[in-house]
Design a protein around this motif. Sequence first.
Motif, PDB file in Angstrom:
ATOM      1  N   ASN A  86       0.823  -1.219   0.000  1.00 29.64           N
ATOM      2  CA  ASN A  86       0.000   0.000   0.000  1.00 29.64           C
ATOM      3  C   ASN A  86       0.849   1.257   0.000  1.00 29.64           C
ATOM      4  O   ASN A  86       0.404   2.303   0.478  1.00 29.64           O
ATOM      5  CB  ASN A  86      -0.939  -0.009   1.207  1.00 29.64           C
ATOM      6  CG  ASN A  86      -2.129  -0.923   0.980  1.00 29.64           C
ATOM      7  OD1 ASN A  86      -3.028  -0.612   0.216  1.00 29.64           O
ATOM      8  ND2 ASN A  86      -2.112  -2.088   1.606  1.00 29.64           N
ATOM      9  N   GLY A  88       1.496   3.213  -2.290  1.00 32.16           N
ATOM     10  CA  GLY A  88       0.842   4.282  -3.050  1.00 32.16           C
ATOM     11  C   GLY A  88      -0.040   5.138  -2.147  1.00 32.16           C
ATOM     12  O   GLY A  88      -0.013   6.360  -2.210  1.00 32.16           O
ATOM     13  N   LEU A  89      -0.805   4.475  -1.288  1.00 31.18           N
ATOM     14  CA  LEU A  89      -1.673   5.211  -0.357  1.00 31.18           C
ATOM     15  C   LEU A  89      -0.849   5.892   0.727  1.00 31.18           C
ATOM     16  O   LEU A  89      -1.149   7.013   1.138  1.00 31.18           O
ATOM     17  CB  LEU A  89      -2.674   4.248   0.304  1.00 31.18           C
ATOM     18  CG  LEU A  89      -3.870   3.807  -0.530  1.00 31.18           C
ATOM     19  CD1 LEU A  89      -4.755   2.872   0.275  1.00 31.18           C
ATOM     20  CD2 LEU A  89      -4.685   5.008  -0.980  1.00 31.18           C
ATOM     21  N   ILE A  90       0.199   5.190   1.175  1.00 29.03           N
ATOM     22  CA  ILE A  90       1.039   5.748   2.243  1.00 29.03           C
ATOM     23  C   ILE A  90       1.707   7.045   1.771  1.00 29.03           C
ATOM     24  O   ILE A  90       1.932   7.963   2.554  1.00 29.03           O
ATOM     25  CB  ILE A  90       2.070   4.682   2.706  1.00 29.03           C
ATOM     26  CG1 ILE A  90       1.336   3.599   3.502  1.00 29.03           C
ATOM     27  CG2 ILE A  90       3.193   5.298   3.526  1.00 29.03           C
ATOM     28  CD1 ILE A  90       2.143   2.375   3.828  1.00 29.03           C
ATOM     29  N   ALA A  91       1.979   7.123   0.453  1.00 28.76           N
ATOM     30  CA  ALA A  91       2.605   8.336  -0.100  1.00 28.76           C
ATOM     31  C   ALA A  91       1.619   9.490  -0.182  1.00 28.76           C
ATOM     32  O   ALA A  91       2.007  10.622  -0.439  1.00 28.76           O
ATOM     33  CB  ALA A  91       3.159   8.034  -1.491  1.00 28.76           C
ATOM     34  N   GLN A  92       0.342   9.224  -0.007  1.00 32.43           N
ATOM     35  CA  GLN A  92      -0.674  10.257  -0.210  1.00 32.43           C
ATOM     36  C   GLN A  92      -1.335  10.755   1.067  1.00 32.43           C
ATOM     37  O   GLN A  92      -1.689  11.922   1.157  1.00 32.43           O
ATOM     38  CB  GLN A  92      -1.781   9.715  -1.123  1.00 32.43           C
ATOM     39  CG  GLN A  92      -1.436   9.801  -2.588  1.00 32.43           C
ATOM     40  CD  GLN A  92      -2.590   9.289  -3.421  1.00 32.43           C
ATOM     41  OE1 GLN A  92      -2.754   8.086  -3.591  1.00 32.43           O
ATOM     42  NE2 GLN A  92      -3.387  10.188  -3.910  1.00 32.43           N
ATOM     43  N   VAL A  93      -1.573   9.851   2.000  1.00 40.26           N
ATOM     44  CA  VAL A  93      -2.359  10.251   3.176  1.00 40.26           C
ATOM     45  C   VAL A  93      -1.646   9.924   4.476  1.00 40.26           C
ATOM     46  O   VAL A  93      -0.873   8.970   4.547  1.00 40.26           O
ATOM     47  CB  VAL A  93      -3.753   9.560   3.194  1.00 40.26           C
ATOM     48  CG1 VAL A  93      -4.655  10.154   2.163  1.00 40.26           C
ATOM     49  CG2 VAL A  93      -3.630   8.068   2.999  1.00 40.26           C
ATOM     50  N   THR A  94      -1.925  10.740   5.477  1.00 41.47           N
ATOM     51  CA  THR A  94      -1.315  10.519   6.788  1.00 41.47           C
ATOM     52  C   THR A  94      -2.308   9.766   7.659  1.00 41.47           C
ATOM     53  O   THR A  94      -3.199  10.364   8.247  1.00 41.47           O
ATOM     54  CB  THR A  94      -1.001  11.876   7.454  1.00 41.47           C
ATOM     55  OG1 THR A  94      -0.456  12.717   6.458  1.00 41.47           O
ATOM     56  CG2 THR A  94      -0.019  11.724   8.585  1.00 41.47           C
ATOM     57  N   ILE A  95      -2.177   8.469   7.681  1.00 43.67           N
ATOM     58  CA  ILE A  95      -3.025   7.667   8.571  1.00 43.67           C
ATOM     59  C   ILE A  95      -2.137   6.650   9.273  1.00 43.67           C
ATOM     60  O   ILE A  95      -0.996   6.428   8.856  1.00 43.67           O
ATOM     61  CB  ILE A  95      -4.151   6.906   7.821  1.00 43.67           C
ATOM     62  CG1 ILE A  95      -3.580   6.135   6.633  1.00 43.67           C
ATOM     63  CG2 ILE A  95      -5.247   7.829   7.389  1.00 43.67           C
ATOM     64  CD1 ILE A  95      -4.551   5.119   6.089  1.00 43.67           C
ATOM     65  N   ALA A 252       6.756   5.408   6.774  1.00 49.13           N
ATOM     66  CA  ALA A 252       6.584   5.929   5.408  1.00 49.13           C
ATOM     67  C   ALA A 252       7.930   6.149   4.737  1.00 49.13           C
ATOM     68  O   ALA A 252       8.136   5.760   3.581  1.00 49.13           O
ATOM     69  CB  ALA A 252       5.798   7.231   5.452  1.00 49.13           C
ATOM     70  N   LEU A 256       8.904   4.196   1.403  1.00 45.12           N
ATOM     71  CA  LEU A 256       8.904   4.997   0.159  1.00 45.12           C
ATOM     72  C   LEU A 256      10.296   5.344  -0.352  1.00 45.12           C
ATOM     73  O   LEU A 256      10.443   5.785  -1.479  1.00 45.12           O
ATOM     74  CB  LEU A 256       8.110   6.291   0.376  1.00 45.12           C
ATOM     75  CG  LEU A 256       6.628   6.104   0.715  1.00 45.12           C
ATOM     76  CD1 LEU A 256       5.978   7.426   1.032  1.00 45.12           C
ATOM     77  CD2 LEU A 256       5.901   5.419  -0.434  1.00 45.12           C
TER      78      LEU A 256
END
Lengths: 258, 229
Positions: A86, A88-95, A252, A256
């Motif tokens: 994931n 791709g998602l980790i690069a976009q959102v802080t959760i 992250a 990344l």
Amino acid sequence: MTTIQYLTLIDTLARFHLRGEARQFYLGYLWWLLEPALYVAVFYIVFQLLLESRQPGYLYFLAVGKLTFIWFSKSVVQASSSIENNKGLIAQVTISKAVFPLAAVQQGLYRQLAVFSILLVLLFFSGKGQFHYWFWLLPLMVVQMILISGVGLLAALMVCWHKDFQHLIQLGMMFLLFVSGVFWDVNAVADADVRRWLLFLNPLATLIDAYRQILLLGSMPKADLMSVLLCQSLFLLTIAVGAYRIFQARIALRVLSR
Amino acid sequence: MTHLLMLDNVSLSFDMGANIRYDALSSISLQIAAGDRVGVLGANGSGKSTLLKIMAKIFEPETGQVEWAPNVTASLLTLGLGFRPDLSGRDNAYLSCLLMGLSSKAASSCLNEIESFCELGSFFDQPVKFYSTGMRARLAFGSALLNQSRVLLIDEVLSVGDSVFREKAKQALEEQLSPERAAIIVSHNLGQIRSLADTAILMERGEISASGAINDVLEVYQRSTVTSR
């Protein structure tokens, strides 16, 4: 995000992943049942037909052990690569990154509910099953979920740090397959000390034995072993939660930047 | 002027293996206030996206400090790298809403709005793996548009898609940029940066090599690209 929002997200990720996965195959969701059934069939052919095991009801003995084991192993292996998958998602959102292994654990639960339903139906109609203490299945499954969550979270963190751990986790699953009493009865170990240590050191052996006690022997799982199993599972989950609190900010960058 | 976000001497390097480290950002200091529209210029690999990830709290700096004003959130709008190819546009949009912190009810009610903005027609219910780059960009922009963060970090989302959609996306963004919000825009489309940003910074090898009014920095950037050819 609130806890409810996190739980909704975990559940949605799990359901959507299962939907996406099913779309990739011609037989779709049927593979949830076919895969474990084929595993059991392979081991049945080897142990019952080729090696001629004389144990009565061996197919059901094997099915309970193997299906419990697959739930654990498949969930942990999928959770272990979930953060990496994931990115791709980790690069976009802080959760919280724990969301991804927990979603993999949730996927495993959905699959297992289908598998256990079929197993219970088979046990009922074959007359091999015992259902006096069937309600014990629920707390046992909760404990197994806690165990899988703890191990899955830790496995994902390890793979996130070094991908090499992926190989070790798969090897570890192979080792657990042979020492957890999947093919043999842990109670048949003659030496009482060895038997006790086997159950104490390997929560999976205790779990498999407990499912057999409930479903095949019609007895309650042993309270002392259940208490130890619950403590072990909660301990692993606590360690995992602590590890994510400490390493959250670095996950992250780790994933990344490679 | 109240600062929404402040970077003080921020540095970050990546571990490339074999004891080699790559300095992605070096000693970056920057202040973003409400109403700011900052363009970020620079060649590929100059640290633009890493800078946005620091601002979005995705990366933590190795040294230096990042301070957000109380209750200020920053959101990164990118080209939907996290889309799941086997899921439909609708499912991916729903997931994006949840990831942005919307409840399941709110996410469901946003889907019609996203669908009509994206103009994907029946493709909205088809798996994303069948989408062209432009269609993915439409979906990404449509999903990200609902964001209510005070700081919008826009990474190249306005550079793809056909000209009609690019203009529509730019207008939608203009409507979102109220004086209470700030936007940091990364784009290789210099015309768009010029029309959206008031000021700009130029990044070179992880450092800010120029900053100031948009036209001044664009001039420096264009001169540097001509020289490097």
